[in-house]
Design an enzyme around this catalytic site. Sequence first.
Site, PDB file in Angstrom:
ATOM      1  N   ASP A   1      44.989  32.267  43.586  1.00  0.00           N
ATOM      2  CA  ASP A   1      46.436  32.037  43.606  1.00  0.00           C
ATOM      3  C   ASP A   1      47.153  32.517  42.351  1.00  0.00           C
ATOM      4  O   ASP A   1      48.386  32.592  42.338  1.00  0.00           O
ATOM      5  CB  ASP A   1      46.723  30.552  43.783  1.00  0.00           C
ATOM      6  CG  ASP A   1      46.425  29.753  42.528  1.00  0.00           C
ATOM      7  OD1 ASP A   1      47.354  29.115  41.988  1.00  0.00           O
ATOM      8  OD2 ASP A   1      45.281  29.783  42.059  1.00  0.00           O
TER       9      ASP A   1
ATOM     10  N   LYS B   1      36.086  37.000  35.857  1.00  0.00           N
ATOM     11  CA  LYS B   1      36.035  36.669  37.286  1.00  0.00           C
ATOM     12  C   LYS B   1      35.638  37.885  38.116  1.00  0.00           C
ATOM     13  O   LYS B   1      34.829  37.787  39.048  1.00  0.00           O
ATOM     14  CB  LYS B   1      37.382  36.119  37.758  1.00  0.00           C
ATOM     15  CG  LYS B   1      37.644  34.680  37.339  1.00  0.00           C
ATOM     16  CD  LYS B   1      38.850  34.110  38.064  1.00  0.00           C
ATOM     17  CE  LYS B   1      38.999  32.621  37.805  1.00  0.00           C
ATOM     18  NZ  LYS B   1      40.062  32.008  38.625  1.00  0.00           N
TER      19      LYS B   1
ATOM     20  N   GLY C   1      38.394  29.191  36.166  1.00  0.00           N
ATOM     21  CA  GLY C   1      38.795  29.074  34.771  1.00  0.00           C
ATOM     22  C   GLY C   1      38.752  27.637  34.305  1.00  0.00           C
ATOM     23  O   GLY C   1      39.111  27.342  33.168  1.00  0.00           O
TER      24      GLY C   1
ATOM     25  N   GLU D   1      44.847  20.762  39.323  1.00  0.00           N
ATOM     26  CA  GLU D   1      44.458  21.508  38.141  1.00  0.00           C
ATOM     27  C   GLU D   1      43.601  20.558  37.306  1.00  0.00           C
ATOM     28  O   GLU D   1      44.104  19.539  36.794  1.00  0.00           O
ATOM     29  CB  GLU D   1      45.683  21.970  37.352  1.00  0.00           C
ATOM     30  CG  GLU D   1      46.589  22.925  38.096  1.00  0.00           C
ATOM     31  CD  GLU D   1      46.001  24.335  38.200  1.00  0.00           C
ATOM     32  OE1 GLU D   1      45.219  24.716  37.306  1.00  0.00           O
ATOM     33  OE2 GLU D   1      46.334  25.047  39.167  1.00  0.00           O
TER      34      GLU D   1
ATOM     35  N   ASN E   1      45.267  35.092  36.881  1.00  0.00           N
ATOM     36  CA  ASN E   1      43.883  35.107  36.414  1.00  0.00           C
ATOM     37  C   ASN E   1      42.916  35.614  37.489  1.00  0.00           C
ATOM     38  O   ASN E   1      41.768  35.949  37.200  1.00  0.00           O
ATOM     39  CB  ASN E   1      43.487  33.689  35.982  1.00  0.00           C
ATOM     40  CG  ASN E   1      42.358  33.679  34.997  1.00  0.00           C
ATOM     41  OD1 ASN E   1      42.233  34.575  34.172  1.00  0.00           O
ATOM     42  ND2 ASN E   1      41.518  32.664  35.073  1.00  0.00           N
TER      43      ASN E   1
ATOM     44  N   ASP F   1      38.659  31.101  43.842  1.00  0.00           N
ATOM     45  CA  ASP F   1      39.143  30.336  42.701  1.00  0.00           C
ATOM     46  C   ASP F   1      39.048  28.853  43.086  1.00  0.00           C
ATOM     47  O   ASP F   1      38.860  28.511  44.257  1.00  0.00           O
ATOM     48  CB  ASP F   1      40.589  30.750  42.418  1.00  0.00           C
ATOM     49  CG  ASP F   1      41.232  29.930  41.321  1.00  0.00           C
ATOM     50  OD1 ASP F   1      40.547  29.645  40.326  1.00  0.00           O
ATOM     51  OD2 ASP F   1      42.405  29.554  41.487  1.00  0.00           O
TER      52      ASP F   1
ATOM     53  N   ASP G   1      40.998  25.785  41.104  1.00  0.00           N
ATOM     54  CA  ASP G   1      42.242  25.049  40.922  1.00  0.00           C
ATOM     55  C   ASP G   1      43.361  25.641  41.778  1.00  0.00           C
ATOM     56  O   ASP G   1      43.623  26.857  41.722  1.00  0.00           O
ATOM     57  CB  ASP G   1      42.665  25.067  39.455  1.00  0.00           C
ATOM     58  CG  ASP G   1      41.718  24.260  38.577  1.00  0.00           C
ATOM     59  OD1 ASP G   1      40.650  23.854  39.068  1.00  0.00           O
ATOM     60  OD2 ASP G   1      42.041  24.037  37.397  1.00  0.00           O
TER      61      ASP G   1
ATOM     62  N   ARG H   1      44.337  24.020  24.871  1.00  0.00           N
ATOM     63  CA  ARG H   1      44.434  22.840  25.742  1.00  0.00           C
ATOM     64  C   ARG H   1      43.187  21.963  25.607  1.00  0.00           C
ATOM     65  O   ARG H   1      43.295  20.726  25.574  1.00  0.00           O
ATOM     66  CB  ARG H   1      44.643  23.291  27.190  1.00  0.00           C
ATOM     67  CG  ARG H   1      46.067  23.791  27.464  1.00  0.00           C
ATOM     68  CD  ARG H   1      46.235  24.313  28.870  1.00  0.00           C
ATOM     69  NE  ARG H   1      45.542  25.587  29.053  1.00  0.00           N
ATOM     70  CZ  ARG H   1      45.506  26.250  30.207  1.00  0.00           C
ATOM     71  NH1 ARG H   1      46.108  25.749  31.283  1.00  0.00           N
ATOM     72  NH2 ARG H   1      44.873  27.414  30.295  1.00  0.00           N
TER      73      ARG H   1
END
Length: 401
Positions: A347, A324, A280, A200, A350, A191, A193, A236
């Site tokens: 982490d 993913k 993501g 992020e 997701n 991953d 972020d 977002r």
Amino acid sequence: MSEETVTAAGRDDDSLPLLIRVSGRDRPRLTRDLLGLVAGAGAQLEDMEQLVVRERLTLDVLVRLDGASDALLRDILFWGFRHDLSIDFERVEAHSQRASRRRHAVTVLGRPLTPTALAAVSDAIADTGGNIDRIVRLATRPVTAYDLVVIAGDADAMRTALVAVAQQHGIDIAVQVNGLERRAKRLVVMDVDSTLIADEVIELLADEAGCRAEVEAVTAAAMAGELDFETSLRERVRRLAGLEVAAIDRAASRIRLTPGARTFVSTLQRMGFSVAVVSGGFTVFTDRLKAELGLDHAHANTLEIVDGRLTGEVVGPIVDRARKAELLAEIAAAEGISPSQTVAVGDGANDLDMLAASGLGIAFNAKPAVRARAHTTVSVPQLDVILFMLGVRGAEVDHVD
């Protein structure tokens, strides 16, 4: 050892191999000298193992005498006397049920890693019918790490017990079959972020657009289960509509790599691993990370840009939890390996499907729900610590950070 004991060791049940144990201060050519004595007597070498800790040697040599005279044992004792070495002889079984039982690698790391914690690890192994066959120190910095080769009794019970020990003592423990499954790992998929980087990226963009509070509110709703990932992502991104492309460059300049990230990637590459990121977040950032770190693969969401500004939309398939895991399988196939040869690091929720689909899923400084479902955890906020979970020793790490 007295002459009578030497004679007994040489004659008592000659059908059994003889274990010769040498201990004392290490110096060059000790192993050569001992093997020369064994060869000169016509004995057959069946097994050998050597360990040196702080210049103190322990050398075990298993031989079959097959009629070799007691003179060999006397020669070894005299050789040991000359070099101030302790010598022990013992008749042992050539093969045992223990030798044929499957080994597991139990990697333990902590900062600090106390004797109390290690004693609890040992108890958990023994209480579930296991036995520690070998202990190797992997590192003393930035964490203390040991690899324990364990002959497991009930492997599942041992894993459960060690998870409880890790939680109680604030350490990290990985349990893997100690064989080809562990040594065959060839791909690490991360991953981005809060894993590869300490930020992020959507929050960095929100800072540029002046809407960070709104973006954080949507993120909180998603974490509370009120929105799925795709819905929250699109909501977002819509708040970023109108942001100029130059703002992406400013946001990218503020990205901070997680401590140890460069060392982690560089060491993996030197070991022959492929390294990939699945995020993501957005390709405008992962493409830069791929170029900067020399990554082999990078996948993320694509922001729509028209006339030099963000439209507030995402184009193409969304890289969510399910995607993913699919990407991990696709990257493994492209590299010509099986998913069991992959390591996944993440982490958040997701990342759960990706962690589960890999050969070793590592929750990196993760939320409790993720830690509970990953194969193992790393709670030290330094990415290169993961190398020790792969059995890499501190001296082998390519320190480039």
